[in-house]
Design a protein around this motif. Structure first.
Motif, short mmCIF file in Angstrom:
data_model
loop_
_atom_site.label_atom_id
_atom_site.label_comp_id
_atom_site.label_asym_id
_atom_site.label_seq_id
_atom_site.Cartn_x
_atom_site.Cartn_y
_atom_site.Cartn_z
N ALA A 174 0.94 -1.22 -0.09
CA ALA A 174 0.00 0.05 -0.13
C ALA A 174 0.73 1.22 0.04
O ALA A 174 1.91 1.41 0.80
CB ALA A 174 -0.75 0.20 0.91
N GLY A 175 0.49 2.17 -0.86
CA GLY A 175 1.39 3.37 -1.06
C GLY A 175 2.11 3.45 -2.38
O GLY A 175 2.05 2.40 -3.12
N ASN A 198 -2.97 2.25 -4.47
CA ASN A 198 -2.76 3.80 -4.07
C ASN A 198 -4.17 4.28 -3.84
O ASN A 198 -5.02 3.95 -4.92
CB ASN A 198 -1.80 4.17 -5.00
CG ASN A 198 -1.62 5.80 -4.30
OD1 ASN A 198 -1.46 5.89 -3.08
ND2 ASN A 198 -1.23 6.50 -5.33
N ARG A 199 -4.17 5.34 -2.96
CA ARG A 199 -5.55 6.06 -2.89
C ARG A 199 -5.79 6.94 -4.13
O ARG A 199 -7.03 7.22 -4.54
CB ARG A 199 -5.56 7.04 -1.73
CG ARG A 199 -6.07 6.63 -0.72
CD ARG A 199 -6.28 7.58 0.58
NE ARG A 199 -4.92 8.14 0.91
CZ ARG A 199 -4.90 8.72 1.94
NH1 ARG A 199 -5.79 8.85 2.79
NH2 ARG A 199 -3.55 9.03 2.44
N ARG A 227 -3.44 -1.01 -8.52
CA ARG A 227 -4.68 -0.82 -8.41
C ARG A 227 -4.68 0.72 -7.90
O ARG A 227 -4.34 1.14 -6.90
CB ARG A 227 -5.34 -1.59 -7.61
CG ARG A 227 -5.68 -2.96 -7.84
CD ARG A 227 -6.24 -3.67 -7.00
NE ARG A 227 -6.51 -5.25 -7.36
CZ ARG A 227 -7.37 -5.89 -7.18
NH1 ARG A 227 -8.17 -5.50 -5.92
NH2 ARG A 227 -7.59 -7.04 -7.47
N PHE A 228 -5.53 1.72 -8.56
CA PHE A 228 -5.60 3.16 -8.28
C PHE A 228 -6.89 3.43 -7.82
O PHE A 228 -7.79 2.64 -7.86
CB PHE A 228 -5.21 3.96 -9.47
CG PHE A 228 -3.53 4.00 -9.77
CD1 PHE A 228 -2.78 4.16 -9.02
CD2 PHE A 228 -3.31 3.62 -11.04
CE1 PHE A 228 -1.22 3.88 -9.24
CE2 PHE A 228 -1.84 3.67 -11.46
CZ PHE A 228 -0.84 3.76 -10.52
N VAL A 258 0.98 -8.28 3.52
CA VAL A 258 0.49 -6.87 3.16
C VAL A 258 1.51 -6.02 3.62
O VAL A 258 2.04 -6.17 4.88
CB VAL A 258 -0.84 -6.47 3.91
CG1 VAL A 258 -1.00 -5.02 3.81
CG2 VAL A 258 -1.92 -7.24 3.40
N MET A 259 2.35 -5.12 2.77
CA MET A 259 3.23 -3.99 3.40
C MET A 259 2.95 -2.82 3.30
O MET A 259 2.31 -2.35 2.29
CB MET A 259 4.49 -4.34 2.76
CG MET A 259 5.60 -3.22 3.00
SD MET A 259 7.15 -3.71 2.16
CE MET A 259 8.14 -2.06 2.48
N PHE A 260 2.85 -1.91 4.45
CA PHE A 260 2.27 -0.70 4.48
C PHE A 260 3.55 0.20 4.20
O PHE A 260 4.44 -0.01 4.98
CB PHE A 260 1.72 -0.34 5.76
CG PHE A 260 0.45 -0.77 6.00
CD1 PHE A 260 -0.81 -0.42 5.34
CD2 PHE A 260 0.32 -1.82 6.89
CE1 PHE A 260 -1.94 -1.06 5.65
CE2 PHE A 260 -0.92 -2.47 7.23
CZ PHE A 260 -2.17 -2.08 6.48
N ALA A 261 3.32 1.05 3.00
CA ALA A 261 4.43 1.91 2.64
C ALA A 261 3.69 3.41 2.70
O ALA A 261 3.86 4.09 1.42
CB ALA A 261 5.18 1.78 1.51
N THR A 262 3.08 3.63 3.63
CA THR A 262 2.10 4.76 3.43
C THR A 262 2.57 6.15 4.17
O THR A 262 1.86 6.57 4.73
CB THR A 262 0.60 4.42 3.81
OG1 THR A 262 0.96 3.56 5.04
CG2 THR A 262 -0.28 3.62 2.85
N GLY A 263 3.90 6.40 4.04
CA GLY A 263 4.47 7.55 4.71
C GLY A 263 5.17 7.23 6.01
O GLY A 263 5.15 6.12 6.46
#
Ligand code: FAD
Length: 448
Positions: A174-175, A198-199, A227-228, A258-263
Motif C-alpha cells: 500500500a502506497g 494507492n489512494r 490498483r489506483f 501486506v506491506m504498508f509504505a504509506t508515509g
C-alpha cells in the motif's frame, strides 16, 4: 551559572544524531547520545543500506536472464532469500559496530536507552535516571505510518521487511512513494506477485511526470499490478493464514503479505516535548528555524523529525551544521536548493531541481530537452525498456533548472551531473562537453 551534566545531550543515534554528537565532541563538548534501538538509525539498520543491498540482490534476476543473450550458459538459478538476508544483516551489524566505534573514539557517551524530555534542560532515561544538559538535540527520526483500518496489525512495514522468513508468493504493497516502488521492484525480482495499491492514481509525487509515467509503464510490463483510487478498508486473516484485503473501488484481493509504505510520521509522540514548550506542526514535526532551533531556546532538532527533506545526506548536513554552529564557532546553514534524490526502482529514477511542471508553474514557461533511447545493453538483451533523460531549462537564459532521468544506473550518473546543476551551468556547457562514447551518460550531452 547553572551547571549541567552534559554540554549536549542528543536523543537518537541515527544519521543526524551520530554526526552531530561526533562533531560536537570533536569540538570539545561533553556529549551523550541516547539510542533506544540500534546505533546507526534508520538508514543503516532498516533503511538505505539494507534496502540498497536487496536492490543489488534483486538485480541479479534480470542480469542472469540477460547474460544468456551475451553468450553465457546460465542454468535455471535458484534464489535463496535466507542467504541474502543473513549476509545483508551481517553487513548491517558491521556498520552498526563501526558507528559505535566512531562515537566511542570521539569520547561520546552512548546511552542505550529511550530518552524523553522533562523540561528545557532535563532528560529522563527509560531506567529512571534523570540527567541535565545545556543543549538538547532531538534527532529521533520518523516511523512508518500505518492506516488504522480493521486488521492493520496483520500487515508489515519496511521495518519488518528485512526480517521476513521467506519471500511471500503474493504481496500487496500500500502506497506509491519511493519505498513502495522500491520494494515492489525487490519483491517482484525475487519472484513474488506484487500488487501496489494507492489512494490516488499518482505514483512518486514530486518526481517529473514523464519519468514517473515511464516507470509505471515499465513496471506494468514486468508484471507488477497497480490498483489506483483504492482506499484501504481492512485486512481479514483467513484460515490458511493468507490475508484478504478489502479496498474501495476494487474487488478484494487475497495475498500472503501486506506491506504498508504509506508515509513516515515524525517520532514525536510521548517525547515530553510539551514540557519544554517545543512547538510541533500539523504533521507532528518539530518546528525549527534556519539554525535548527525549536521554539524552546535550548532545544534543537535535525533530520526526519523536522520533516524538511527526509533523506540521510540532509540529516547528516543538518547535524554537522548544528554542531559546527553551536560548538565549533563556525556558523553554518544547510542549503536545500537542488538536492538530488533517487528511487532505486527497476529501473531506477533520479532527479535534481525543478520538474517540467514545477518550472512552468514557477516561471510560466521552460525549455525542455530530452533523450528517449534504448540502452545498447538492453537492445542486445532483448529487453524492451527505454531510458528517458530530461533537462529543464530557463527559457531565456538556458540555465538548467532541473535534470530528471530513468534508466540503468541513473542515480550514479545524476550525482555527477547534479554538480553542474548546482553550479548554475547552462545547456550550452553540456553541449560543449564531448560525449564519452559508448555510454548511456553521453546522452546527457546530446539532448535535443
Ligand atoms: P534516524 O536515522 O531515523 O534515527 C533516529 C534514531 O532515533 C533511531 O535510531 C531511533 O531508534 C532513535 N530514537 C527515536 N526515539 C528515541 C528516543 N525517544 N530515545 C532514544 N532514541 C530514540 N534516505 C536516503 O537518503 N536514501 C535512501 O535510499 C533511503 N532509503 C530509505 C529506505 C527506507 C526503507 C527508509 C525507511 C528510509 C530511507 N531513507 C533513505 C531515509 C533515511 O533513512 C532517513 O532520512 C534518515 O535515516 C534520517 O536520519 P535521522 O537522523 O533524522 O533519523
Amino acid at each position: 551559572m547553572a551547571s549541567y551534566d552534559y554540554d549536549l545531550f542528543v536523543i537518537g543515534a541515527g544519521s543526524g544524531g551520530v554526526r552531530a554528537s561526533r562533531v560536537a565532541a570533536a569540538h570539545g563538548a561533553k556529549v551523550a547520545v541516547a539510542e533506544e534501538y540500534r546505533v546507526g538509525g534508520t538508514c543503516v539498520i532498516r533503511g538505505c543500506v539494507p534496502k540498497k543491498l536487496l536492490i543489488y540482490g534483486a538485480h541479479f534476476a534480470e542480469d542472469l536472464a540477460d547474460a544468456r543473450r551475451f553468450g553465457w550458459n546460465v542454468p535455471d538459478c535458484d534464489f535463496d532469500w535466507k542467504v541474502l538476508i543473513k549476509n545483508v544483516l551481517d553487513e548491517v551489524d558491521r556498520i552498526n559496530g563501526a558507528y559505535t566505534d566512531t562515537l566511542n573514539n570521539n569520547g561520546v557517551e552512548i546511552i542505550q536507552e529511550r530518552a524523553t524530555i522533562t523540561g528545557p534542560h532535563g532528560i529522563r532515561l527509560a531506567s529512571g535516571r534523570e540527567v541535565t544538559a545545556k543543549t538538547i538535540l532531538v534527532a529521533v527520526g520518523a516511523t512508518p505510518s500505518v492506516p488504522k483500518c480493521p486488521g492493520h496489525e496483520h500487515g508489515i512495514t519496511s521495518n519488518e521487511a528485512f526480517h521476513l522468513e521467506s519471500i511471500p508468493k503474493r504481496i500487496l504493497i500500500a502506497g506509491a512513494g519511493y519505498i513502495a516502488n522500491e520494494f515492489a521492484g525487490i519483491f517482484h525480482q525475487f519472484g513474488a506477485h506484487v500488487t501496489l495499491i494507492n489512494r490516488t492514481d499518482v505514483i512518486l509525487r514530486g518526481y517529473d511526470e514523464q519519468i514517473r509515467d515511464r516507470l509505471l509503464q515499465i513496471s506494468m510490463m514486468k508484471g507488477i499490478e497497480f490498483r489506483f483510487h483504492a482506499d484501504f478498508q481492512g485486512i481479514e486473516k483467513l484460515k490458511d493464514g493468507s490475508l484478504k484485503v478489502s479496498m474501495s473501488g476494487h474487488e478484494p484481493i487475497v495475498v500472503d503479505c501486506v506491506m504498508f509504505a504509506t508515509g513516515r510520521d515524525p517520532n514525536t509522540a510521548d517525547l515530553g516535548l510539551e514540557t519544554a514548550g517545543v512547538e510541533l506542526d500539523a504533521k507532528g514535526a518539530i518546528v525549527v528555524d534556519d539554525d535548527n532551533r525549536s521554539t524552546c531556546a535550548s532545544i534543537y532538532a535535525v533530520g526526519d523529525v523536522t520533516n524538511r527533506i527526509q533523506l540521510t545526506p540532509i540529516a547528516i548536513r543538518e547535524g554537522q551544521a548544528f554542531a559546527d554552529t553551536m560548538f565549533g564557532n563556525k556558523p553554518t546553514r544547510v542549503d536545500y536548493e537542488n538536492v538530488p534524490s533517487a528511487v532505486f526502482s527497476h529501473p531506477p529514477i533520479a532527479g535534481v531541481g525543478l520538474t517540467e511542471g514545477q518550472a512552468k508553474a514557477k516561471f510560466g514557461s521552460a525549455k525542455v530537452y530530452t533523450s528517449d533511447f534504448r540502452p545498447m545493453k538492453n537492445v542486445l538483451a532483448g529487453r524492451n525498456e527505454r531510458s528517458l533523460y530530461k533537462m529543464v531549462c530557463d527559457s531565456e537564459t538556458d540555465k538548467i533548472l532541473g535534470l530528471h532521468m530513468i534508466g540503468p544506473d541513473v542515480p550514479e550518473i545524476l550525482q555527477a551531473a547534479a554538480i553542474a546543476v548546482k553550479a548554475g551551468l547552462t545547456k550550452a556547457a553540456f553541449d560543449q562537453t564531448v560525449a564519452l562514447h559508448p555510454t548511456m551518460a553521453e546522452e546527457l550531452v546530446l539532448l535535443r
